[in-house]
Design an enzyme around this catalytic site. Structure first.
Site, PDB file in Angstrom:
ATOM      1  N   THR A   1       0.819  -1.207   0.000  1.00  0.00           N
ATOM      2  CA  THR A   1       0.000   0.000   0.000  1.00  0.00           C
ATOM      3  C   THR A   1       0.852   1.255   0.000  1.00  0.00           C
ATOM      4  O   THR A   1       2.008   1.235   0.456  1.00  0.00           O
ATOM      5  CB  THR A   1      -0.906   0.003   1.254  1.00  0.00           C
ATOM      6  N   ASP A   2       0.267   2.363  -0.452  1.00  0.00           N
ATOM      7  CA  ASP A   2       0.964   3.650  -0.372  1.00  0.00           C
ATOM      8  C   ASP A   2       1.036   4.173   1.055  1.00  0.00           C
ATOM      9  O   ASP A   2       1.826   5.078   1.357  1.00  0.00           O
ATOM     10  CB  ASP A   2       0.303   4.691  -1.278  1.00  0.00           C
ATOM     11  N   GLU A   3       0.237   3.604   1.968  1.00  0.00           N
ATOM     12  CA  GLU A   3       0.201   4.119   3.337  1.00  0.00           C
ATOM     13  C   GLU A   3       1.507   3.890   4.094  1.00  0.00           C
ATOM     14  O   GLU A   3       1.740   4.516   5.133  1.00  0.00           O
ATOM     15  CB  GLU A   3      -0.980   3.517   4.095  1.00  0.00           C
TER      16      GLU A   3
ATOM     17  N   TYR B   1      -1.987  -0.524  10.977  1.00  0.00           N
ATOM     18  CA  TYR B   1      -2.097  -1.183   9.671  1.00  0.00           C
ATOM     19  C   TYR B   1      -0.890  -0.884   8.797  1.00  0.00           C
ATOM     20  O   TYR B   1      -0.226  -1.804   8.290  1.00  0.00           O
ATOM     21  CB  TYR B   1      -3.377  -0.740   8.955  1.00  0.00           C
TER      22      TYR B   1
ATOM     23  N   LYS C   1       2.166  -3.376   7.295  1.00  0.00           N
ATOM     24  CA  LYS C   1       2.479  -3.542   5.878  1.00  0.00           C
ATOM     25  C   LYS C   1       3.917  -3.117   5.582  1.00  0.00           C
ATOM     26  O   LYS C   1       4.590  -3.730   4.743  1.00  0.00           O
ATOM     27  CB  LYS C   1       1.491  -2.745   5.022  1.00  0.00           C
TER      28      LYS C   1
END
Length: 350
Positions: free
Chosen positions: A131-133, A157, A161
């Protein structure tokens, strides 16, 4: 030979499996634990298809993974399986550590032992979908995330990741495992469980319920239609360079409130309220969640220039397709929104 897809009954994973089997005769082993976000209804069209084999198992189960790798000649792993909802990670972070970190580690180990030291030259591939997060939050005038941005995760989260990404990268550099990492922006489209913004708003709007918007709704996300994400992953699997990262974005930065108002306008056209009012009248601002990142944006130049990939959908075309799908598939929505789901919404948006 076959490919192993983890999390293939979830939102992005099921879309990938469906798209893959439309375009390829290469069989798929679909591994999913079937948590609340996994749904066999997503795969109903594949019933009786000999190219699709479903296995219900946890990626943390090393013995189950070993059996799968021993039973088939797996040439590629496409790893979607993850706990993915920031709100849930705030309330219960341990599940994210277990699935996203330990599960990824177990999958990497299973592939390493099954494939051996010549995996790369044998044409094996391990696509780790992230993810970009992991990059953190951007200021409004900052450049979009590139593959060289430092990792600054701000939620349990995104931290889980980020840890999984680091393990995947380390297994390439230490063991030569043929890993490629992808980092995508916010996905939307068919089969999206109605806890995330877009399907949540469609579902609640049609039921005449308040549309909860965190804070002032000015948080910015880059929106990627799930079909475009699937095509990008297929392209990375086909031609991506081993050990590399590819950012996948939709080139569609929108504020949350803009997204919600767009959905309301589409519903006003397609299924007007009986009282003649706009669905936008249901918008309700609620207390912002802790540590809410203000902006994500993806610079997808690398995948565009190296692999000649571009998204096919604009936000306008993709969101219209999404709204139309949900309107045509209310039975699917009714089956996935159980009592437990309703209890979650009441707790989260009270």
């Amino acid at each position: 030979m076959t490919i192993l897809v983890t999390g293939g009954a979830g939102f992005i994973g099921s879309n990938f499996v469906l798209d893959w089997l439309k375009a390829s005769d290469e069989p798929v082993i679909n591994l999913d634990k079937l948590t609340y976000a996994g749904n066999m209804d997503n795969l109903a069209s594949l019933e009786g298809n000999p190219a699709h084999r479903f296995v219900q198992a946890d990626i943390c189960d090393a013995d189950a993974l070993k059996r799968i790798f021993a039973s088939d000649d797996i040439r590629a792993v496409v790893h979607f399986a993850a706990e993915s909802h920031v709100d849930r990670s705030i309330h219960g972070p341990e599940a994210f550590l277990d699935t996203n970190v330990t599960g990824t580690f177990r999958l990497l180990e299973a592939a390493r032992h099954a494939w051996g030291p010549n995996a790369a030259s044998d044409g094996r591939r391990f696509i780790h979908v992230s993810t970009d997060e992991v990059y953190g939050s951007l200021d409004r005038d900052a450049p979009a995330f590139s593959e060289t941005n430092t990792y600054e995760p701000n939620s349990p989260y995104s931290a889980s990741k980020a840890a999984a990404d680091h393990f995947a990268r380390a297994y390439h550099h230490t063991y030569g495992l043929p890993v490629i990492i992808t980092n995508c922006s916010n996905n939307y489209g068919p089969y999206h469980f109605p806890e995330k913004l877009i399907p949540l708003v469609i579902h609640r709007a049609l039921k005449g319920e308040p549309l909860p918007i965190y804070g002032d709704g000015t948080q910015i996300r880059d929106w990627l239609y799930v079909g475009d994400h699937c095509s990008a992953i297929r392209r990375v699997l086909e031609a991506g360079r081993l050990g590399e990262k590819y950012n996948i974005g939709g080139f569609n930065e929108k504020t949350n409130i803009e997204v919600v108002r767009t959905i309301c306008a589409l519903l006003d056209e397609r299924r007007p309220r009986s009282d003649g009012q706009s669905y936008a009248s249901q918008i309700t601002h609620v207390r912002d969640r802790p540590g809410h990142d203000k902006r994500y944006a993806i610079d997808a130049t690398k995948i565009a220039t190296e692999l000649n990939w571009q998204p096919a959908e604009t936000f306008d075309t993709g969101i219209a397709r999404t709204v139309d799908w949900y309107l045509a598939n209310q039975g699917w929505v009714d089956r996935v929104t159980s009592g437990a789901y309703k209890n979650w919404l009441e707790k989260q948006y009270a």
